[in-house]
Scaffold this active site. Structure first.
Site, PDB file in Angstrom:
ATOM      1  N   HIS A   1       0.860  -1.191   0.000  1.00 26.58           N
ATOM      2  CA  HIS A   1       0.000   0.000   0.000  1.00 26.58           C
ATOM      3  C   HIS A   1       0.892   1.236   0.000  1.00 26.58           C
ATOM      4  CE1 HIS A   1      -3.902   2.004   1.714  1.00 26.58           C
ATOM      5  NE2 HIS A   1      -3.243   2.828   0.918  1.00 26.58           N
TER       6      HIS A   1
ATOM      7  N   HIS B   1       1.536   4.925  -2.468  1.00 24.96           N
ATOM      8  CA  HIS B   1       1.085   5.736  -3.603  1.00 24.96           C
ATOM      9  C   HIS B   1       2.220   6.432  -4.340  1.00 24.96           C
ATOM     10  CE1 HIS B   1      -3.179   5.392  -2.481  1.00 24.96           C
ATOM     11  NE2 HIS B   1      -2.747   5.471  -1.223  1.00 24.96           N
TER      12      HIS B   1
ATOM     13  N   HIS C   1      -5.348   0.134   6.135  1.00 23.97           N
ATOM     14  CA  HIS C   1      -4.849   1.044   7.188  1.00 23.97           C
ATOM     15  C   HIS C   1      -5.743   1.017   8.433  1.00 23.97           C
ATOM     16  CE1 HIS C   1      -7.543   3.736   5.010  1.00 23.97           C
ATOM     17  NE2 HIS C   1      -6.639   4.076   4.122  1.00 23.97           N
TER      18      HIS C   1
ATOM     19  N   ASP D   1       1.773   3.610   3.033  1.00 21.03           N
ATOM     20  CA  ASP D   1       0.740   4.537   2.538  1.00 21.03           C
ATOM     21  C   ASP D   1       1.365   5.875   2.156  1.00 21.03           C
ATOM     22  OD1 ASP D   1      -1.783   5.313   1.715  1.00 21.03           O
ATOM     23  OD2 ASP D   1      -2.503   5.804   3.729  1.00 21.03           O
TER      24      ASP D   1
ATOM     25  N   LEU E   1      -5.712  13.975   7.778  1.00 25.61           N
ATOM     26  CA  LEU E   1      -4.531  13.265   7.304  1.00 25.61           C
ATOM     27  C   LEU E   1      -4.750  12.796   5.866  1.00 25.61           C
ATOM     28  CD1 LEU E   1      -3.695  11.121  10.468  1.00 25.61           C
ATOM     29  CD2 LEU E   1      -2.262  12.928   9.491  1.00 25.61           C
ATOM     30  N   ALA E   2      -3.668  12.811   5.095  1.00 28.59           N
ATOM     31  CA  ALA E   2      -3.783  12.476   3.673  1.00 28.59           C
ATOM     32  C   ALA E   2      -2.577  11.659   3.221  1.00 28.59           C
ATOM     33  CB  ALA E   2      -3.899  13.757   2.835  1.00 28.59           C
ATOM     34  N   GLY E   3      -2.482  10.443   3.758  1.00 32.40           N
ATOM     35  CA  GLY E   3      -1.319   9.624   3.438  1.00 32.40           C
ATOM     36  C   GLY E   3      -0.163   9.961   4.351  1.00 32.40           C
TER      37      GLY E   3
END
Length: 389
Positions: free
Chosen positions: A61, A63, A216, A274, A308-310
């Site tokens: 996982h 990106h 997650h 992540d 939160l964004a990654g």
């Protein structure tokens, strides 16, 4: 070409060789054992000088990194990501999508289909983790609201037919998504519960249908309450479900990590990064997609809303943090960074542990899990300049 690694502390599946050796020929492990090492004529010798030899990390996982993301749909982006991950011990990974348009997702799947396999100076691309678009809008996190949808057969089957999806993350509470769980099961694709408002009973039903992973864990799911155990309670209580964990001490408190470990054990935790494009980059503002940005401060990734964004986590730090949180030693926790991810991606028969006949995906680390050398498919893809072995 044979290579012999000597004087290493080796984490094999059922034994720790406190002082051992491992021999590989090309991309396959030939043998391993305790010192003294055999004499192999013509072999390249790497003296590990007491460092620990682990199976290479498997990140299912992730990106992006170093300014790139999988959905840039650019070969240079995937090459750059693979090289960065190798510097942190990753030998194989699943480039992970966002919730996006059909055309954008199909573009990523098609590019990965062309590029799958070993990467120059980098980790091997195993396939794709499709995270979304079949999620719950209320738990979307940094996923795009306007592209959240249900699993229509015309689109989802077209995605699967590219034959690169190894892991598919979805919200199990929607009846329109249930058929896809069964379809993935038939194709050998792991299904993970993700970005979901599922109640305890809804999550249990999804697991009964074939969900075997939680995306997650703790994040973007319904939490544990003593009268409504929620999606979290369901995945923690079902032994067939492996739980992803972002062990950055930001997404999940160390005590919560320890609780999850007590529930699942070392075989039930999949450490993930992540990571997004800001991983390996300085603090600042970074693009998420065509019209959105995130702010990174002290390594924490936030949307303008404060969500939160990654992450900017790397797998070596994830393993180190998880050891600190649980108090468990490396010889117990190493599968969380490698073998369990290999199972998730469907490649545990050939990767994820140090065994005769498996692919030579290896990482040498010091006591603080600082990576000194990474070998992917028998090729040295990273060597710390300070390591002289």
């Amino acid at each position: 070409m044979q290579t012999l690694i000597t004087n290493a502390r080796i984490m094999a599946p059922t034994i720790v060789y406190e002082s051992g050796w491992l021999l590989f020929d090309g991309r396959k492990i030939i043998s391993l054992g305790a010192n003294p090492a055999p004499s192999v004529e013509g072999a390249t010798v790497i003296d590990a000088s007491g460092l620990t030899l682990l199976p290479g990390f498997v990140d299912v996982h992730v990106h992006g990194a170093v300014g790139h993301e999988a959905m840039d749909n650019n070969p240079d982006a995937l090459h750059g990501m693979a090289k960065f991950y190798a510097q942190h011990g990753v030998t194989s990974f699943l480039p992970t999508t966002w919730t996006e348009s059909r055309a954008k997702i199909m573009g990523t799947l098609s590019l990965v289909a062309q590029m799958m396999g070993p990467q120059p100076e980098g980790a091997t691309i195993l396939g794709v983790h499709l995270e979304g678009p079949y999620i719950d809008v209320a738990k979307r996190g940094a996923q795009r609201e306007d592209y959240v949808r249900r699993a229509e057969p015309d689109e989802a089957l077209a995605f699967l037919d590219v034959d690169v999806i190894r892991l598919l993350a979805m919200a199990p509470e929607y009846e329109e998504n249930w058929w896809l769980i069964d379809e993935c099961r038939k194709r050998g694709v792991t299904v993970s519960a993700a970005h979901s408002s599922a109640t305890h009973d809804q999550m249990q039903h999804g697991i009964d249908l074939g969900i075997t992973q939680a995306t997650h864990t703790y994040n973007a799911m319904t939490g544990l309450h003593h009268r409504e155990p929620g999606g979290l309670g369901a995945v923690m209580s079902r032994p067939e479900v492996a739980c992803e964990l972002i062990a950055d001490n930001i997404h999940v408190h160390p005590t919560a990590m320890k609780i999850l470990y007590k529930a699942k054990g070392p075989e039930g935790i999949i450490l993930i990064s992540d990571a997004i494009r800001a991983a390996g980059m300085p603090d600042g503002e970074y693009r998420v997609d065509d019209d959105r940005t995130v702010i990174v401060k002290d390594g924490v990734v936030l949307l303008p809303s404060g969500s939160l964004a990654g992450s900017t986590l790397t797998m070596d730090r994830a393993l180190y943090n998880f050891m600190a949180a649980t108090g468990e030693p490396l010889e117990v926790l190493w599968p969380c960074a490698s073998l369990n991810g290999a199972r998730s991606a469907g490649v545990a028969g050939e990767r994820g542990s140090l065994e005769k006949g498996k692919i030579a995906d290896l990482v040498l680390v010091d006591d603080d899990i600082n990576v000194q050398m990474t070998i992917a498919e028998g090729v040295v893809v990273y060597r710390n300049e300070a390591f002289s072995g």
